[in-house]
Design a protein around this motif. Sequence first.
Motif, short mmCIF file in Angstrom:
data_model
loop_
_atom_site.label_atom_id
_atom_site.label_comp_id
_atom_site.label_asym_id
_atom_site.label_seq_id
_atom_site.Cartn_x
_atom_site.Cartn_y
_atom_site.Cartn_z
N SER A 1 -6.12 6.16 10.70
CA SER A 1 -5.57 5.41 11.84
C SER A 1 -6.53 4.31 12.28
CB SER A 1 -5.29 6.35 13.01
OG SER A 1 -4.34 7.33 12.66
N LEU A 2 -7.81 4.63 12.37
CA LEU A 2 -8.80 3.62 12.76
C LEU A 2 -8.91 2.53 11.70
CD1 LEU A 2 -11.55 6.01 14.17
CD2 LEU A 2 -10.17 4.37 15.48
N TYR A 3 -8.83 2.93 10.44
CA TYR A 3 -8.85 1.97 9.34
C TYR A 3 -7.68 0.99 9.48
CZ TYR A 3 -9.28 0.39 4.44
OH TYR A 3 -9.43 -0.35 3.29
N TYR A 4 -6.50 1.53 9.75
CA TYR A 4 -5.34 0.65 9.87
C TYR A 4 -5.49 -0.30 11.07
CZ TYR A 4 -0.64 -1.13 9.90
OH TYR A 4 0.43 -1.99 9.86
N GLN A 5 -5.97 0.21 12.18
CA GLN A 5 -6.14 -0.65 13.35
C GLN A 5 -7.16 -1.74 13.08
OE1 GLN A 5 -3.87 -0.54 15.29
NE2 GLN A 5 -3.72 1.24 16.65
N ALA A 6 -8.16 -1.44 12.29
CA ALA A 6 -9.20 -2.43 12.00
C ALA A 6 -8.72 -3.51 11.05
CB ALA A 6 -10.43 -1.74 11.41
N TRP A 7 -7.97 -3.11 9.99
CA TRP A 7 -7.63 -4.07 8.93
C TRP A 7 -6.13 -4.28 8.73
CZ3 TRP A 7 -11.89 -0.69 7.62
CH2 TRP A 7 -13.14 -1.35 7.67
N ARG A 8 -5.32 -3.55 9.47
CA ARG A 8 -3.86 -3.72 9.42
C ARG A 8 -3.27 -3.37 8.06
NH1 ARG A 8 -1.59 -3.72 14.17
NH2 ARG A 8 0.13 -5.04 13.44
N VAL A 9 -3.99 -2.58 7.30
CA VAL A 9 -3.49 -2.04 6.04
C VAL A 9 -3.97 -0.61 5.93
CG1 VAL A 9 -3.42 -4.25 4.81
CG2 VAL A 9 -5.50 -2.85 4.75
N LEU A 10 -3.35 0.17 5.06
CA LEU A 10 -3.82 1.52 4.79
C LEU A 10 -4.95 1.49 3.76
CD1 LEU A 10 -0.35 3.26 4.64
CD2 LEU A 10 -2.17 3.79 6.30
N PRO A 11 -5.79 2.52 3.73
CA PRO A 11 -6.83 2.59 2.69
C PRO A 11 -6.21 2.50 1.30
CG PRO A 11 -7.21 4.26 4.37
CD PRO A 11 -5.86 3.67 4.65
N THR A 12 -6.99 2.07 0.33
CA THR A 12 -6.46 1.81 -1.01
C THR A 12 -6.00 3.07 -1.73
OG1 THR A 12 -8.73 1.86 -1.88
CG2 THR A 12 -7.80 -0.29 -1.32
N ASN A 13 -6.41 4.25 -1.30
CA ASN A 13 -5.92 5.48 -1.93
C ASN A 13 -4.52 5.85 -1.46
OD1 ASN A 13 -7.70 5.95 0.47
ND2 ASN A 13 -6.91 8.04 0.30
N TYR A 14 -3.95 5.07 -0.54
CA TYR A 14 -2.55 5.23 -0.16
C TYR A 14 -1.68 4.37 -1.07
CZ TYR A 14 -2.94 8.17 3.97
OH TYR A 14 -3.14 9.24 4.80
N VAL A 15 -0.72 5.00 -1.71
CA VAL A 15 0.11 4.33 -2.71
C VAL A 15 1.56 4.28 -2.22
CG1 VAL A 15 0.88 4.33 -5.11
CG2 VAL A 15 -1.42 5.15 -4.52
N HIS A 16 2.18 3.12 -2.34
CA HIS A 16 3.56 2.95 -1.88
C HIS A 16 4.55 3.59 -2.84
CE1 HIS A 16 7.39 0.78 -1.15
NE2 HIS A 16 7.00 0.88 0.11
N TYR A 17 5.60 4.20 -2.27
CA TYR A 17 6.65 4.79 -3.09
C TYR A 17 8.01 4.49 -2.48
CZ TYR A 17 7.90 8.42 0.25
OH TYR A 17 8.36 9.07 1.36
N THR A 18 9.05 4.66 -3.26
CA THR A 18 10.43 4.62 -2.79
C THR A 18 11.12 5.89 -3.25
OG1 THR A 18 11.29 3.52 -4.76
CG2 THR A 18 10.46 2.10 -2.98
N SER A 19 12.30 6.15 -2.74
CA SER A 19 13.02 7.36 -3.12
C SER A 19 13.32 7.41 -4.61
CB SER A 19 14.31 7.48 -2.32
OG SER A 19 15.13 6.34 -2.53
N SER A 20 13.41 6.25 -5.23
CA SER A 20 13.77 6.21 -6.65
C SER A 20 12.59 6.39 -7.60
CB SER A 20 14.47 4.88 -6.96
OG SER A 20 13.59 3.78 -6.72
N ASN A 21 11.37 6.18 -7.10
CA ASN A 21 10.22 6.29 -8.02
C ASN A 21 9.18 7.30 -7.57
OD1 ASN A 21 8.82 5.11 -5.92
ND2 ASN A 21 8.37 3.19 -6.99
#
Length: 423
Positions: free
Chosen positions: A278-298
């Motif tokens: 949470s603090l990381y996101y507030q500081a840089w407005r992105v999630l840490p790089t170990n967070y990976v985006h997904y969708t329901s299809s993949n």
Amino acid sequence: MSSKKTMAILSSGMLALASLAIALVPQGLEAHAASSAGSIVFGSTASSTSAPTLSKSSFATSGVTVSAVTATKAYSSGTGYAARLGTGSYVGSLKFTFSASVTVSSITVNAWLYGSDTGSIIKVATSSHTSYVSNTITSKTSAAYNYAISGTFSTLTIATAAAGKRVNVNSIVFNASASSSSSTASTSSASSSKTSSSASSASSSSSSKTSSSSSASTSSASSSSSVPQASVYRVAPVTSSGTTVSVYNVSYTSGLYRGAVVKTLTKSSYYIDPEEVSLYYQAWRVLPTNYVHYTSSNLSTVKKSAYSKYGTKARLYTEYSRTDGYTKYFPTLNTYYYTEADIDVDGTYAKSSTWNRGVGRLVIVPSGAKCYNDGAFIVKTVDHYAHFTEFYNRYNGFGTLFNGQNGTGYGAWSQATTVTYSI
């Protein structure tokens, strides 16, 4: 929550003006006996690896009466043996319920590391001081760790912070209230008497943006103007333009919040702790790089790919744009577009390439809430949206629970006072 210490995230270019307020001083139980309001004593001998779950018969009390104890992954071989919190796969906790209220100026936990574990943390919270206060356990023999928690409470919870980071607890000492307590919380922005121990915020390395908060606040430029200490408070998030963000220990003194550096978050590092994420996101407005985006299809493919790259630190996130469901239990949002970021609540997340995502989430609203209008609005749920807790942009900054979708027993969300700090 009255007398307490707070934490703030400031930019790496700012100077610390005070030393750490919570000292990890290896002193015995006897050193506190003269000013003790009571104690819970387990023992100084480590429990066996096959010890049964801890019960009321596992400890002795003085000055307090424990009516119930809830042990979760907590063990003891019996009277005279230490309480062991946690296992290799799960965090451990003990919740004590007292038959009469306990009033303290601070709390001391005498503890030591389990086996070869390192970096273990003990968190402490009470029914009135619901934000956890944490200490890193560094000693291999029993040492005293002080927690800046004061006031009156009916329950006490101590817990480890991560699986595989176990601790042995010798005793818990309730230090008697004294007139020398550093600060007293007297105001509340919501209809509650909750207090908080620490504050943090992310701040740009190029400017002292601490003066840009709302109502009950102080600024680094107006240190002569004192303000009351808020009972339930948050810190306005500030985006950092640097690659590191320093974490400051902040104490409320003479009507001002002041800080001293404790640790640093790095933009290139991986983070999985909900508070650090949470603090990381507030500081840089992105999630840490170990967070990976997904969708329901993949989802299945992304799980395997993320695990291959980040192992047990792999985490997933996705976005939604909805006005129904659990968002109805939040304050009015500027835009109903939000991110769900997975968190581990039981130590089983990302144990294999096909892990179950579990029930824990951070819900991040980038545009924020209208009542604050100063950055992202972030909440956490550990029961799949039944209940939430707001993140106040500070160390130990998750507040008390409020009801979400199908949740009961904790009431509705209420607004916190926004405060700033001086350095």
